[in-house]
Structure formats: structure tokens, C-alpha cells
Scaffold this active site. Sequence first.
Site, short mmCIF file in Angstrom:
data_model
loop_
_atom_site.label_atom_id
_atom_site.label_comp_id
_atom_site.label_asym_id
_atom_site.label_seq_id
_atom_site.Cartn_x
_atom_site.Cartn_y
_atom_site.Cartn_z
N HIS A 1 0.83 -1.21 0.00
CA HIS A 1 0.00 0.00 0.00
C HIS A 1 0.87 1.26 0.00
O HIS A 1 0.69 2.16 -0.84
CB HIS A 1 -0.91 -0.02 1.23
CG HIS A 1 -1.82 1.16 1.35
ND1 HIS A 1 -3.13 1.13 0.92
CD2 HIS A 1 -1.61 2.41 1.86
CE1 HIS A 1 -3.68 2.31 1.16
NE2 HIS A 1 -2.78 3.10 1.73
N GLU A 2 1.81 1.33 0.93
CA GLU A 2 2.66 2.52 1.03
C GLU A 2 3.59 2.64 -0.17
O GLU A 2 3.96 3.76 -0.56
CB GLU A 2 3.46 2.49 2.33
CG GLU A 2 2.62 2.44 3.61
CD GLU A 2 1.58 3.56 3.73
OE1 GLU A 2 1.78 4.63 3.09
OE2 GLU A 2 0.58 3.36 4.43
N HIS B 1 1.87 4.69 -2.76
CA HIS B 1 2.06 6.12 -2.47
C HIS B 1 3.44 6.57 -2.95
O HIS B 1 3.60 7.62 -3.58
CB HIS B 1 1.95 6.37 -0.97
CG HIS B 1 0.56 6.42 -0.43
ND1 HIS B 1 -0.39 7.29 -0.90
CD2 HIS B 1 -0.03 5.73 0.59
CE1 HIS B 1 -1.52 7.12 -0.22
NE2 HIS B 1 -1.32 6.17 0.69
N GLU C 1 -4.23 8.45 -2.71
CA GLU C 1 -4.75 7.19 -2.18
C GLU C 1 -5.14 6.24 -3.30
O GLU C 1 -5.05 5.01 -3.13
CB GLU C 1 -5.94 7.46 -1.27
CG GLU C 1 -6.38 6.28 -0.42
CD GLU C 1 -5.32 5.84 0.58
OE1 GLU C 1 -5.39 4.68 1.03
OE2 GLU C 1 -4.41 6.64 0.91
#
Length: 491
Positions: free
Chosen positions: A260-261, A264, A290
Site C-alpha cells: 500500500h505505502e 504512495h 490514495e
Amino acid sequence: MSYSALEQHFEQLHHLQHLGAICGWDQATMMPAGGNEARAEALGTLAVLCHQQLQDERLAGWFNDAGNEVLSLQQQQSLKEMQRVWRDATLLPADLVRARSLAGSRCEHAWRSLRKNNDWHGFLPLFEEVVALSRHAASARADALGLSRYDSLLEQYEPGMRTHTLDALFDDINQWLPGLIGQVQEKQGHEPFLQPQGPFATDRQKALGLEIMTQLGFDFNRGRLDVSAHPFCGGVSDDVRLTTRYDENDAAQALMGIIHETGHARYEQGLPVTWRKWPVGQARSMGVHESQSLFFEMQLARHPAFLTQLSPLLNQYLGEQPAFAPENLARLYTRVKPGFIRVDADEVTYPAHIMLRYQIERDLIDGNMEPRHLPERWDQLMQHYLGLSTKDNYKNGCLQDIHWTDGSFGYFPSYTLGAIYAAQLAEAMQQQLGPFEKLLTGDLTAVFDWLQHHVWQHASLLSTDALLTQASGQALTVRPFRHHLEQRYLS
């Protein structure tokens, strides 16, 4: 030229913000507890310096003169974005900026231990100060922008988004989401799966995470991975800082958090190099940001084709076991079960967590609810959306998130907006390049090149609506998100 003067001025601001981002990362990852008060004061001073940089009396004249200069289309958009940032900053006095920074730092630092101890009453006075200052700031912004209090804060994170649009989007989701949750749970009740058997040593989990980050194209020459209480991606494009948290009994938590990160981070690292020091070269909005993390975690990492590639890596780093078979991973990583914790929520129930927070923070800021009523209201909405009670369970209820501790009201809708954007982008990508069943086998270069071309390189040169339209051929719509969930979980 006045435009050149503005570029130099905002470049200096970028350097100050870079320092603030790294200090904030250190505060969350490595700083000893005894340093918090001094760090809070230092960050408060830095916030004032940044604010003063944006309140320089020369800026008004420079903006006026730059508007009459011959500028390229990109420079015109850059000027527009600098004006937007300047306008936002000049709405608040320096003493309010400093007071909010101090209150937020103190509340966030105390939250770390108060949450562990389920201590709502110890948290409340700190939170009341943050809310009061946030309302003060929202009122000042609302009066100047002609918006409601909450919309004036939402504008900071998602420019152009308004409550009436969010209400329409969330009302749409609320009409079909409860039924979908029930249908999926019924279907999955007849689909057995194996739970991986730990423990999984933290160092092996980290090694696995670093390997996955490499395969996802993360540039370790311009970033690093660390540990914090709440996973985040910080720093700046040329110095990206990711964090995660590890549980030796649950390797999926850190793994999916890292993926997930990394989404980003890839967005940050993919922003146009020549524009990174100015607002136009930075992320379009928190929702778009996001969308990239959710594209990586939900659209890619939980797809059966990606899990087929992940399976041998899990066996290599964590030890072979039947639970790591691709078919089992597909069932394991798409389990739907209503739970208390937002960051651990599955893809289907996650929007319920966001709609809950949106309703609460909107009412807090608009003055329709007081902080002391937060636990009761949280419990009511949890029961409404997910059938769970958080009465007296503050740790897993209203104390679970870091966002409100520093006054980041208006941020939460970005999460579900990001999921909607991600689904719309994924649908467009597959229409143009082919299905994920083929795209996600082996080299992922085509996927990243598409994102670079359609999202990353545009930074804030396009509005969110224009970004979505040029990438997908249609304006914002919930339809691809609903279709994605139904196809993945019911087909």
C-alpha cells in the site's frame, strides 16, 4: 520577472517543508519519547516560518504582475497552483498556525500511550483543544472562501470536492454495500481456506517486504522503509520515507501495508522532476494519492495473477506451507469480515469505516456534535454500518486513528474517493492494455508505464476531474468500483 521570483520563493518553501517532513518522520519512528516537547516546539517554529514564507508582503504584487507576463501553459497552471496555496495560507493568522501545530503535536504524542491504555478520558482534553482550534481555522477559511466549515477543510485535501458530491457518492454506495457484504459473507462461508501458521520473524517479513518493493519498482536510492505505530508514506519525492508495523503472528498485515505505502511512494517518485519544487509538481490531491496506494494493494496485489507470483516468495522468505498456495492466498487475501479496525479492514467493508468517520468529522467541525459525544456516536454508527459495538472499547473504536490527533479533518473521505478513482483507472487500463490476468504475470513494466503516462507525470497540472477524464474517458463515477467488487467477490 515576477514569475521567476515566485518560483524562487516557493522553492525555498519546498526546502523548509522537506525539513518538516523528515522531522515528522523521525518523530514517528526514531525519536526518544523525552524529545517530544522540544520537537513539538521546533516543528511549531518551522510551521510558522513556512506560514511567514507564504505571507510575504511581496507575493501579492508578484502574483499581480506575473498574470500579465507571457507564460507557457504549464507555467500558467503553476501560477494558479501557487496562488491556491498562497490563498489558503493567508486565511489564517500565524498565532493560530502555531497553536494548531503545538496542540496537534502534543495530542498525537500522547495518543500513542493513551490508546494503548484505552484511556479516552485522558485523551479528551487534548482532543477538545485540537477540535476547538480546527473549528476556529475552519471558520476563518469558510468566511474567506464562501464555503461551509467542513468544505473549507475538505478543500485542503481534495480541491474542488464538496459535501453535496460526497453525500451523493456515499448515498450510492450505502444503497448496495450492506447487501453486498451479506452476499459475500454467505458465499465465502462455503469456501474453506487455510490460515498461515506463524510465527513469522520480523526480519524475514522485512526482507520479504523489501523484495516486493523492488519488484514494484521502488527506488531505494531515493527512499527507505522503517517502523512506526501507524503506517505512512512521508518525506518528499526525492527522499520518500515509508513505514509499516509488524505482527509475528500475521505476516499479511505488514506485507499488504508495505505494498500500500509503496503505491504512495511510486506516485511520489514518478512526479515530474522539473516541477517537484513547486505546488504544480506535487500530488494532485489526497484522493488521487490514495488511488495509487489502493491500485497497488487492492487492484494489483490481491489479484489472482499477482498472487501466483507472490506465492513462491512467501515460501522462500517465510517457510513453505500449504497456506501459501496461490488459490489459498486468493481466498485468504479477499476474506470479508466486518471488524473494528479501519487499517485492517477488507476491501468490501472499508467504505463503511470511511462513511462513519466522514459523518462524525463533518458534524464535529460544523458544530453539530461535541467531542465528548464521540464514543457514543462512534458506537451508534459502527452498529449501523457493521453490526459491531465499541461501547467502552475506545482503543478499537474512536482512538484507533492518528488523523484527528493533529487536526487533519477533511482527510478521511480521500480513502474511499481513492478506491473509486483506482477502480476507474484499473478499468481504463485493462480496456487499453488487456486484462490483468495477462498484465500481472511476470514483468509489470507496462502497468507502471501506463500509470506514469496517465497519472504520475501530470502531478497537479490537471484537475482531478480532468485527470480521470483523460485517463478513462469519463468523469468520476461509482460504477467501476461497484463492478470491481461484484466481479471479484461474487463471480
